[in-house]
Design a protein around this motif. Structure first.
Motif, mmCIF file in Angstrom:
data_model
loop_
_atom_site.group_PDB
_atom_site.id
_atom_site.type_symbol
_atom_site.label_atom_id
_atom_site.label_comp_id
_atom_site.label_asym_id
_atom_site.label_seq_id
_atom_site.Cartn_x
_atom_site.Cartn_y
_atom_site.Cartn_z
ATOM 1 N N SER A 75 -3.782 8.298 -5.419
ATOM 2 C CA SER A 75 -3.097 7.187 -4.783
ATOM 3 C C SER A 75 -1.587 7.366 -4.808
ATOM 4 N N HIS A 76 -0.919 6.601 -3.984
ATOM 5 C CA HIS A 76 0.541 6.604 -3.923
ATOM 6 C C HIS A 76 1.110 5.950 -5.191
ATOM 7 N N THR A 99 3.692 3.429 -7.421
ATOM 8 C CA THR A 99 4.251 2.093 -7.231
ATOM 9 C C THR A 99 5.770 2.188 -7.374
ATOM 10 N N LEU A 100 6.463 1.089 -7.100
ATOM 11 C CA LEU A 100 7.937 1.076 -7.200
ATOM 12 C C LEU A 100 8.401 1.493 -8.586
ATOM 13 N N GLU A 101 7.688 1.024 -9.621
ATOM 14 C CA GLU A 101 8.098 1.282 -11.004
ATOM 15 C C GLU A 101 7.927 2.763 -11.374
ATOM 16 N N ASP A 102 7.025 3.465 -10.692
ATOM 17 C CA ASP A 102 6.748 4.857 -11.041
ATOM 18 C C ASP A 102 7.915 5.797 -10.710
ATOM 19 N N ASP A 151 8.274 -1.744 1.190
ATOM 20 C CA ASP A 151 6.892 -1.361 1.442
ATOM 21 C C ASP A 151 6.751 -0.091 2.295
ATOM 22 N N ALA A 192 7.813 5.530 -3.919
ATOM 23 C CA ALA A 192 7.635 4.232 -3.248
ATOM 24 C C ALA A 192 8.989 3.554 -3.134
ATOM 25 N N TYR A 208 7.021 4.574 1.911
ATOM 26 C CA TYR A 208 7.083 5.721 1.009
ATOM 27 C C TYR A 208 7.940 6.808 1.615
#
Ligand SMILES: *[C@@H]1O[C@H](CO)[C@@H](O)[C@H](O)[C@H]1NC(C)=O
Ligand SMILES: *[C@@H]1O[C@H](CO)[C@@H](O)[C@H](O)[C@H]1NC(C)=O
Ligand SMILES: *[C@@H]1O[C@H](CO)[C@@H](O)[C@H](O)[C@H]1NC(C)=O
Ligand SMILES: *[C@@H]1O[C@H](CO)[C@@H](O)[C@H](O)[C@H]1NC(C)=O
Length: 364
Positions: free
Chosen positions: A91-92, A94-97, A130, A126, A132
């Protein structure tokens, strides 16, 4: 005082512009190439070789002007413009990653099942808003003509739980057979709620034997249905034929949402596999309770009924009071006149002690 504010303002602008110049979320190349779409027909485009592209820096994907993402799903017979469609294994972020490294796999266009050719890993991030960004590189893969795959999931303005098309097609049930209805010949558009003679039914999430559901290739959801708190999720769709593998074909992934009132909505798309059909699972039939209205309607209904109630009460009270008061007053006036006549007669014919007694009785 004013000087302090102005200085602070400049500092903020300066720090933002310095971060944006190094952040790939704001410094990317745009890649809008229709042939990368995983929702194309089988073998539709070929010859776009990403190993010949001079990749440099970060990229944001679009499809026909619409914000897109890299595919996390392989689709049978789709090469995304080349002969080997490249998709993310997993999966893609998240913002925090922040920036993460993701494996890239390749699927050869002539094979029905998803191949796992390993390509060069890429960096993914990300972004707020919203979308990528990807640091695409020259793919190093043993399969021919690799091409990065993209998919665009259209954003929707209103909740699909209340904006769907009803699909009461009992012949889609897993225990039905004999006919051959091919879903790729329908024009699918938007969200659908599935029924079985007016009752709720779910798409099958287990393997369905071929020739069931009145079709050749039986399509089932390869993954569990979501919970309400999951919101909209994307699920792989498998087509079963005869290999015994249950997932002979990977058709286009679809979006699914769980709704209040114990039903699901599905964004069904053209499966583009010859004579295939979405199957509904007879073991999931449940009585459909009337659709829960959205909050706004309930809210306005409450205000309306309150207004009616207050009008009704005020009319009722005024009528009641006027009738009650007029009856009460007329009885009281009769009473008073009787009293007065008694008093007067006593005044003329009796003594004064009896008069005061009578008056006390009246006003008790
Ligand atoms: C894809 O990712 C999964 C989970 O991270 C891993 O187990 C699997 O080996 C990967 N597949 C390939 C072909 O690298
Ligand atoms: C690719 O990998 C998946 C699991 O990662 C596996 O189920 C599938 O059989 C593999 N396909 C091929 C053609 O090797
Ligand atoms: C490409 O992949 C092969 C096999 O996986 C490897 O031997 C080779 O070093 C790779 N080439 C580059 C330029 O990374
Ligand atoms: C399929 O299952 C439903 C629900 O159990 C049942 O009512 C129906 O008769 C079955 N149809 C066939 C063809 O067996």
């Amino acid at each position: 005082m004013y000087h302090h504010r102005i200085v602070l303002f400049y500092v903020i602008i300066l720090s933002e512009s310095t971060t944006s110049s190094s952040d790939p979320c704001y410094d990317y190349n745009t890649l809008d190439e229709y042939w990368r779409d995983i929702r194309q027909n089988a073998y539709q485009y070929s010859g776009h070789d990403d190993s010949l592209v001079e990749w440099s820096g970060w990229y944001r994907l679009y499809l026909n002007g619409e914000s897109a993402q890299m595919s996390e799903w392989c689709v049978s017979y789709v090469g995304c413009g080349g002969y080997t469609g490249l998709y993310l294994n997993g999966s893609h972020p998240t913002l925090e990653d922040g920036v993460v490294t993701r494996e890239v796999l390749g699927n050869y266009v002539w094979s029905s099942q998803c191949d796992n050719y390993t390509s060069t890993s890429i960096q993914v991030k990300a972004c707020p808003g919203d979308y990528y960004v990807y640091e695409f590189v020259k793919p190093n893969i043993s399969a021919p003509i690799p091409s990065y795959c993209a998919v665009a999931f259209q954003s929707f303005s209103s909740d699909p739980c209340y904006n769907y098309e009803s699909l009461d097609r009992p012949w889609r049930a897993t225990n039905e057979s004999g006919g051959y209805v091919c879903d790729e010949s329908f024009s699918w558009n938007g969200w659908y709620r599935l029924f079985y003679y007016g009752m709720n039914i779910q798409m099958s999430e287990t393997c369905v034997s071929p020739y069931s559901c009145n079709t050749y290739f039986t399509l089932w959801l390869n993954g569990p249905h979501p919970q309400i708190e999951d919101g909209v999720v994307i699920r792989e769709v498998c087509g079963n034929y005869y290999s015994g593998d249950c997932c002979d074909y990977n058709t286009k992934p679809i979006r699914v949402k769980a709704c209040p009132g114990n039903y699901y909505v599905y964004e069904l798309v053209n499966p583009q596999i010859w004579c295939s059909g979405y199957c509904t699972d007879v073991s999931t039939i449940s009585q459909s309770i009337s659709t829960v209205s959205p909050d706004i309607i309930t809210g306005s209904r409450v205000t309306l009924s309150k207004i009616y109630l207050s009008i009704y009460l005020s009319i009722y009270l005024s009528i009641y009071l006027s009738i009650y008061l007029s009856i009460y007053l007329s009885i009281y006036s009769i009473y008073l006149s009787v009293c007065l006549s008694v008093c007067l007669s006593v005044f003329f014919f009796g003594n004064e002690i009896q008069i005061s007694c009578l008056f006390i009785n009246v006003f008790d």
